[in-house]
Design a protein around this motif. Sequence first.
Motif, PDB file in Angstrom:
ATOM      1  N   PRO A  75      32.278  44.756  18.164  1.00 44.22           N
ATOM      2  CA  PRO A  75      33.506  44.712  18.961  1.00 44.22           C
ATOM      3  C   PRO A  75      33.162  44.749  20.452  1.00 44.22           C
ATOM      4  N   ALA A  76      33.854  43.922  21.206  1.00 44.39           N
ATOM      5  CA  ALA A  76      33.592  43.861  22.646  1.00 44.39           C
ATOM      6  C   ALA A  76      34.065  45.145  23.317  1.00 44.39           C
ATOM      7  N   PRO A  77      33.279  45.661  24.244  1.00 40.49           N
ATOM      8  CA  PRO A  77      33.733  46.833  24.998  1.00 40.49           C
ATOM      9  C   PRO A  77      34.861  46.420  25.942  1.00 40.49           C
ATOM     10  N   PRO A  78      35.638  47.384  26.413  1.00 41.54           N
ATOM     11  CA  PRO A  78      36.684  47.028  27.376  1.00 41.54           C
ATOM     12  C   PRO A  78      36.050  46.462  28.648  1.00 41.54           C
ATOM     13  N   PRO A  79      36.818  45.689  29.398  1.00 39.28           N
ATOM     14  CA  PRO A  79      36.283  45.139  30.653  1.00 39.28           C
ATOM     15  C   PRO A  79      35.804  46.255  31.591  1.00 39.28           C
ATOM     16  N   PRO A  80      34.847  45.937  32.455  1.00 39.33           N
ATOM     17  CA  PRO A  80      34.367  46.938  33.414  1.00 39.33           C
ATOM     18  C   PRO A  80      35.521  47.525  34.221  1.00 39.33           C
ATOM     19  N   GLY A  81      35.496  48.831  34.368  1.00 40.22           N
ATOM     20  CA  GLY A  81      36.533  49.517  35.132  1.00 40.22           C
ATOM     21  C   GLY A  81      37.591  50.176  34.267  1.00 40.22           C
ATOM     22  N   TRP A  82      37.581  49.929  32.967  1.00 42.22           N
ATOM     23  CA  TRP A  82      38.543  50.540  32.061  1.00 42.22           C
ATOM     24  C   TRP A  82      37.786  51.307  30.975  1.00 42.22           C
ATOM     25  N   SER A  83      38.297  52.461  30.638  1.00 41.25           N
ATOM     26  CA  SER A  83      37.624  53.311  29.647  1.00 41.25           C
ATOM     27  C   SER A  83      37.922  52.898  28.221  1.00 41.25           C
ATOM     28  N   SER A  84      38.984  52.108  28.019  1.00 47.01           N
ATOM     29  CA  SER A  84      39.351  51.663  26.670  1.00 47.01           C
ATOM     30  C   SER A  84      40.174  50.384  26.783  1.00 47.01           C
ATOM     31  N   TRP A  85      40.307  49.694  25.659  1.00 44.33           N
ATOM     32  CA  TRP A  85      41.171  48.518  25.647  1.00 44.33           C
ATOM     33  C   TRP A  85      42.625  48.926  25.899  1.00 44.33           C
ATOM     34  N   ASN A  86      43.045  50.074  25.342  1.00 40.44           N
ATOM     35  CA  ASN A  86      44.428  50.507  25.596  1.00 40.44           C
ATOM     36  C   ASN A  86      44.678  50.747  27.075  1.00 40.44           C
ATOM     37  N   ALA A  87      43.696  51.288  27.792  1.00 37.34           N
ATOM     38  CA  ALA A  87      43.854  51.474  29.234  1.00 37.34           C
ATOM     39  C   ALA A  87      43.996  50.121  29.932  1.00 37.34           C
ATOM     40  N   TRP A  88      43.201  49.144  29.516  1.00 38.39           N
ATOM     41  CA  TRP A  88      43.301  47.795  30.080  1.00 38.39           C
ATOM     42  C   TRP A  88      44.672  47.202  29.768  1.00 38.39           C
ATOM     43  N   PHE A  89      45.107  47.343  28.486  1.00 33.14           N
ATOM     44  CA  PHE A  89      46.434  46.836  28.100  1.00 33.14           C
ATOM     45  C   PHE A  89      47.523  47.485  28.945  1.00 33.14           C
ATOM     46  N   ASP A  90      47.444  48.812  29.124  1.00 29.85           N
ATOM     47  CA  ASP A  90      48.441  49.518  29.930  1.00 29.85           C
ATOM     48  C   ASP A  90      48.485  48.975  31.353  1.00 29.85           C
ATOM     49  N   ASP A  91      47.310  48.785  31.959  1.00 28.32           N
ATOM     50  CA  ASP A  91      47.243  48.296  33.338  1.00 28.32           C
ATOM     51  C   ASP A  91      47.712  46.854  33.481  1.00 28.32           C
ATOM     52  N   HIS A  92      47.709  46.109  32.378  1.00 30.76           N
ATOM     53  CA  HIS A  92      48.115  44.706  32.431  1.00 30.76           C
ATOM     54  C   HIS A  92      49.454  44.477  31.738  1.00 30.76           C
ATOM     55  N   ASP A  93      50.176  45.576  31.499  1.00 33.20           N
ATOM     56  CA  ASP A  93      51.537  45.509  30.942  1.00 33.20           C
ATOM     57  C   ASP A  93      51.624  44.739  29.622  1.00 33.20           C
ATOM     58  N   VAL A  94      50.606  44.879  28.768  1.00 34.90           N
ATOM     59  CA  VAL A  94      50.648  44.255  27.449  1.00 34.90           C
ATOM     60  C   VAL A  94      51.523  45.136  26.552  1.00 34.90           C
ATOM     61  N   PRO A  95      52.604  44.598  26.016  1.00 33.26           N
ATOM     62  CA  PRO A  95      53.484  45.399  25.157  1.00 33.26           C
ATOM     63  C   PRO A  95      52.716  45.953  23.946  1.00 33.26           C
ATOM     64  N   VAL A  96      53.079  47.142  23.531  1.00 32.06           N
ATOM     65  CA  VAL A  96      52.406  47.806  22.412  1.00 32.06           C
ATOM     66  C   VAL A  96      52.431  46.938  21.165  1.00 32.06           C
ATOM     67  N   ASP A  97      53.551  46.251  20.897  1.00 32.16           N
ATOM     68  CA  ASP A  97      53.650  45.444  19.681  1.00 32.16           C
ATOM     69  C   ASP A  97      52.807  44.161  19.736  1.00 32.16           C
ATOM     70  N   GLU A  98      52.214  43.835  20.877  1.00 36.68           N
ATOM     71  CA  GLU A  98      51.343  42.661  20.990  1.00 36.68           C
ATOM     72  C   GLU A  98      49.864  43.032  21.007  1.00 36.68           C
ATOM     73  N   ARG A  99      49.541  44.286  20.983  1.00 35.80           N
ATOM     74  CA  ARG A  99      48.148  44.705  21.145  1.00 35.80           C
ATOM     75  C   ARG A  99      47.272  44.400  19.934  1.00 35.80           C
ATOM     76  N   GLY A 100      47.869  44.132  18.800  1.00 34.70           N
ATOM     77  CA  GLY A 100      47.094  43.726  17.626  1.00 34.70           C
ATOM     78  C   GLY A 100      46.980  42.221  17.486  1.00 34.70           C
ATOM     79  N   ASP A 101      47.434  41.491  18.511  1.00 32.12           N
ATOM     80  CA  ASP A 101      47.431  40.034  18.442  1.00 32.12           C
ATOM     81  C   ASP A 101      46.086  39.408  18.763  1.00 32.12           C
ATOM     82  N   GLY A 102      45.110  40.231  19.098  1.00 33.90           N
ATOM     83  CA  GLY A 102      43.786  39.698  19.407  1.00 33.90           C
ATOM     84  C   GLY A 102      42.703  40.680  19.037  1.00 33.90           C
TER      85      GLY A 102
END
Length: 144
Positions: A29-56
């Motif tokens: 599994p790919a690590p989160p992008p540099p600067g974020w501690s987790s994918w959820n943190a990246w999703f939060d910062d990029h306003d990805v809706p919770v119901d779309e987070r399993g889409d990739g």
Amino acid sequence: MATPWSLTIDCASPSALAGFWAEALGYAPAPPPPGWSSWNAWFDDHDVPVDERGDGAFLHDPAGVAPAISFLRVPEDKIVKNRMHLDLAVGGGRHVAWDERRRRVVTEVERLVALGATVLAEVPADRPDHVTMADPEGNEFDVL
């Protein structure tokens, strides 16, 4: 200079298909992008809706050599043959004796079937050079 690239596979179940290909290719599994501690943190910062987070789902080569692979949920089923496919080159090439190449290919095919792949054809049928398979969602690939 070459253009950086990655592979994206459209699918119905990104996490499941990424799991298959991670095992098949030795990816992780790919690590989160540099600067974020987790994918959820990246999703939060990029306003990805919770119901779309399993889409990739995202994989990378732990050695950093091969391209990254993304799996994206799409609504439609796969209905036609792939126009592009992966070749898993486990046999060693035509300079390796056919019996040894065949043993390597058969061993890999058995491993991939245990992971959920299916055999579609041995090509050519009389003295197979490669085996055409499908991943759990029907995407074709070859083991040679």
